[in-house]
Design a protein around this motif. Sequence first.
Motif, PDB file in Angstrom:
ATOM      1  N   TRP A 108     -58.451  49.163 -61.033  1.00 22.69           N
ATOM      2  CA  TRP A 108     -57.106  49.275 -60.492  1.00 22.69           C
ATOM      3  C   TRP A 108     -56.977  49.190 -58.972  1.00 22.69           C
ATOM      4  CZ3 TRP A 108     -53.820  48.261 -64.007  1.00 22.69           C
ATOM      5  CH2 TRP A 108     -54.044  48.683 -65.323  1.00 22.69           C
ATOM      6  N   ASN A 109     -58.082  49.166 -58.251  1.00 20.67           N
ATOM      7  CA  ASN A 109     -57.948  49.113 -56.790  1.00 20.67           C
ATOM      8  C   ASN A 109     -57.416  47.733 -56.391  1.00 20.67           C
ATOM      9  OD1 ASN A 109     -58.525  48.831 -53.930  1.00 20.67           O
ATOM     10  ND2 ASN A 109     -59.720  50.705 -54.134  1.00 20.67           N
ATOM     11  N   PRO A 110     -56.196  47.665 -55.831  1.00 18.73           N
ATOM     12  CA  PRO A 110     -55.564  46.363 -55.586  1.00 18.73           C
ATOM     13  C   PRO A 110     -56.267  45.532 -54.522  1.00 18.73           C
ATOM     14  CG  PRO A 110     -54.253  48.137 -54.621  1.00 18.73           C
ATOM     15  CD  PRO A 110     -55.354  48.788 -55.389  1.00 18.73           C
ATOM     16  N   ARG A 111     -57.120  46.163 -53.734  1.00 15.25           N
ATOM     17  CA  ARG A 111     -57.831  45.395 -52.697  1.00 15.25           C
ATOM     18  C   ARG A 111     -59.025  44.636 -53.293  1.00 15.25           C
ATOM     19  NH1 ARG A 111     -56.900  48.223 -47.386  1.00 15.25           N
ATOM     20  NH2 ARG A 111     -54.629  48.191 -47.328  1.00 15.25           N
ATOM     21  N   PHE A 112     -59.588  45.186 -54.364  1.00 14.40           N
ATOM     22  CA  PHE A 112     -60.830  44.609 -54.902  1.00 14.40           C
ATOM     23  C   PHE A 112     -60.671  43.981 -56.290  1.00 14.40           C
ATOM     24  CE2 PHE A 112     -62.059  47.922 -51.908  1.00 14.40           C
ATOM     25  CZ  PHE A 112     -62.944  47.238 -51.094  1.00 14.40           C
ATOM     26  N   ALA A 113     -59.907  44.642 -57.166  1.00 19.58           N
ATOM     27  CA  ALA A 113     -59.838  44.201 -58.562  1.00 19.58           C
ATOM     28  C   ALA A 113     -59.316  42.763 -58.649  1.00 19.58           C
ATOM     29  CB  ALA A 113     -58.950  45.139 -59.369  1.00 19.58           C
ATOM     30  N   GLY A 114     -60.104  41.910 -59.219  1.00 22.31           N
ATOM     31  CA  GLY A 114     -59.686  40.523 -59.430  1.00 22.31           C
ATOM     32  C   GLY A 114     -59.716  39.664 -58.178  1.00 22.31           C
ATOM     33  N   HIS A 115     -60.223  40.202 -57.062  1.00 19.97           N
ATOM     34  CA  HIS A 115     -60.248  39.424 -55.822  1.00 19.97           C
ATOM     35  C   HIS A 115     -61.657  38.971 -55.467  1.00 19.97           C
ATOM     36  CE1 HIS A 115     -56.104  39.924 -54.858  1.00 19.97           C
ATOM     37  NE2 HIS A 115     -56.168  41.244 -54.841  1.00 19.97           N
ATOM     38  N   SER A 116     -61.768  37.721 -55.071  1.00 19.66           N
ATOM     39  CA  SER A 116     -63.047  37.217 -54.568  1.00 19.66           C
ATOM     40  C   SER A 116     -63.243  37.753 -53.151  1.00 19.66           C
ATOM     41  CB  SER A 116     -63.027  35.688 -54.531  1.00 19.66           C
ATOM     42  OG  SER A 116     -62.089  35.258 -53.552  1.00 19.66           O
ATOM     43  N   ARG A 117     -64.461  37.564 -52.640  1.00 17.95           N
ATOM     44  CA  ARG A 117     -64.772  37.966 -51.267  1.00 17.95           C
ATOM     45  C   ARG A 117     -63.812  37.279 -50.274  1.00 17.95           C
ATOM     46  NH1 ARG A 117     -68.518  37.054 -46.955  1.00 17.95           N
ATOM     47  NH2 ARG A 117     -69.770  38.909 -46.503  1.00 17.95           N
ATOM     48  N   GLU A 118     -63.573  35.991 -50.488  1.00 17.18           N
ATOM     49  CA  GLU A 118     -62.700  35.223 -49.593  1.00 17.18           C
ATOM     50  C   GLU A 118     -61.276  35.758 -49.623  1.00 17.18           C
ATOM     51  OE1 GLU A 118     -65.026  33.797 -51.622  1.00 17.18           O
ATOM     52  OE2 GLU A 118     -66.276  33.515 -49.848  1.00 17.18           O
ATOM     53  N   GLU A 119     -60.797  36.073 -50.823  1.00 12.55           N
ATOM     54  CA  GLU A 119     -59.425  36.601 -50.944  1.00 12.55           C
ATOM     55  C   GLU A 119     -59.311  37.956 -50.258  1.00 12.55           C
ATOM     56  OE1 GLU A 119     -58.261  34.557 -55.228  1.00 12.55           O
ATOM     57  OE2 GLU A 119     -59.122  36.551 -55.186  1.00 12.55           O
ATOM     58  N   ILE A 161     -58.737  55.761 -52.774  1.00 12.69           N
ATOM     59  CA  ILE A 161     -58.175  55.651 -54.114  1.00 12.69           C
ATOM     60  C   ILE A 161     -57.088  54.575 -54.063  1.00 12.69           C
ATOM     61  CG2 ILE A 161     -56.927  56.875 -55.942  1.00 12.69           C
ATOM     62  CD1 ILE A 161     -58.344  59.468 -54.788  1.00 12.69           C
ATOM     63  N   ARG A 162     -57.352  53.470 -54.754  1.00 11.77           N
ATOM     64  CA  ARG A 162     -56.465  52.286 -54.768  1.00 11.77           C
ATOM     65  C   ARG A 162     -56.308  51.670 -53.380  1.00 11.77           C
ATOM     66  NH1 ARG A 162     -57.433  54.502 -59.086  1.00 11.77           N
ATOM     67  NH2 ARG A 162     -55.883  54.813 -60.750  1.00 11.77           N
ATOM     68  N   GLY A 163     -57.339  51.770 -52.557  1.00  8.83           N
ATOM     69  CA  GLY A 163     -57.283  51.160 -51.232  1.00  8.83           C
ATOM     70  C   GLY A 163     -58.651  51.185 -50.582  1.00  8.83           C
ATOM     71  N   CYS A 164     -58.680  50.900 -49.277  1.00  6.90           N
ATOM     72  CA  CYS A 164     -59.937  50.984 -48.524  1.00  6.90           C
ATOM     73  C   CYS A 164     -59.591  51.117 -47.054  1.00  6.90           C
ATOM     74  CB  CYS A 164     -60.797  49.741 -48.750  1.00  6.90           C
ATOM     75  SG  CYS A 164     -60.076  48.230 -48.106  1.00  6.90           S
ATOM     76  N   GLY A 165     -60.590  51.455 -46.252  1.00  7.10           N
ATOM     77  CA  GLY A 165     -60.370  51.575 -44.821  1.00  7.10           C
ATOM     78  C   GLY A 165     -60.152  50.206 -44.192  1.00  7.10           C
ATOM     79  N   ARG A 166     -59.536  50.194 -43.032  1.00  6.97           N
ATOM     80  CA  ARG A 166     -59.293  48.934 -42.331  1.00  6.97           C
ATOM     81  C   ARG A 166     -60.591  48.397 -41.719  1.00  6.97           C
ATOM     82  NH1 ARG A 166     -55.032  50.953 -37.985  1.00  6.97           N
ATOM     83  NH2 ARG A 166     -55.296  48.868 -37.129  1.00  6.97           N
ATOM     84  N   THR A 167     -60.571  47.131 -41.348  1.00  2.00           N
ATOM     85  CA  THR A 167     -61.823  46.510 -40.896  1.00  2.00           C
ATOM     86  C   THR A 167     -61.638  45.781 -39.568  1.00  2.00           C
ATOM     87  OG1 THR A 167     -61.264  44.601 -42.257  1.00  2.00           O
ATOM     88  CG2 THR A 167     -62.749  46.201 -43.229  1.00  2.00           C
ATOM     89  N   ASP A 168     -60.589  46.154 -38.826  1.00  2.00           N
ATOM     90  CA  ASP A 168     -60.250  45.373 -37.638  1.00  2.00           C
ATOM     91  C   ASP A 168     -60.650  46.011 -36.315  1.00  2.00           C
ATOM     92  OD1 ASP A 168     -58.368  47.345 -38.230  1.00  2.00           O
ATOM     93  OD2 ASP A 168     -56.687  46.217 -37.387  1.00  2.00           O
TER      94      ASP A 168
END
Length: 231
Positions: A187-198, A134-141
């Motif tokens: 509203w998810n700040p990781r995805f909303a309005g962000h391109s794949r590159e961003e 909710i308003r985030g995502c898991g890490r990818t590292d």
Amino acid sequence: MQLRQLFDQESSTYTYLLVDKNTKQAILIDSVVEQVERDIKLLQELGLSLCYCLETHVHADHITGTAKLRELTGCLGVVPEKAQVSCADRLIKDGEILQLGSIKVEAIATPGHTNSHLTYKVNDKIFTGDALFIRGCGRTDFQGGDAGTLYDSVTQRLFTLPDETFVYPAHDYRGHTVSTIGEEKQWNPRFAGHSREEFIELMENLNLPDPKKIMEAVPANKRCGNEAKIF
Ligand SMILES: [Fe+2]
């Protein structure tokens, strides 16, 4: 279907209990070993028989309760096929359906947090593990994680579901319990309005410390939480 959301404070993990009211059969998604006693007590109080322990992925932050629950209840451990764990009773992959009474659990591949991660869909609810919070995502590292792959999973497999779909994540650190796809798209700040590159750039610059339990949790979860060195 009856749904219970259970919480482990130490790892901020949500475990979900799915119940078929007619047959009194149950499924647990993402159990936590320290909470097995709580879960067994609840199952007994509600008169349920646990049939499946289902994992969204091999966790790095806590040890699964699957091995213990299997020992105590005879349930089957169900793990994503691509996780390549030898301890599973049954493997599940994208598009496959796990049926229990009237409950139909559909697996949706959502790699990116880990390469074998699955989201589970039951009617209008999705259990998103660490793919979408909710308003985030898991890490990818770590664990074969990949930011670009997670972006594709979330935007192509989850954000294409109806806006009213309820989102139940595996963790929450801010006190949320449930969201919807429409809400997360907006509203998810990781995805909303962000391109794949961003998104990739954002994820690459999180600089998070490793989870405290990663060294023990990952190998233990490859044994479904069994303590023995060799399963
Ligand atoms: Fe995880």
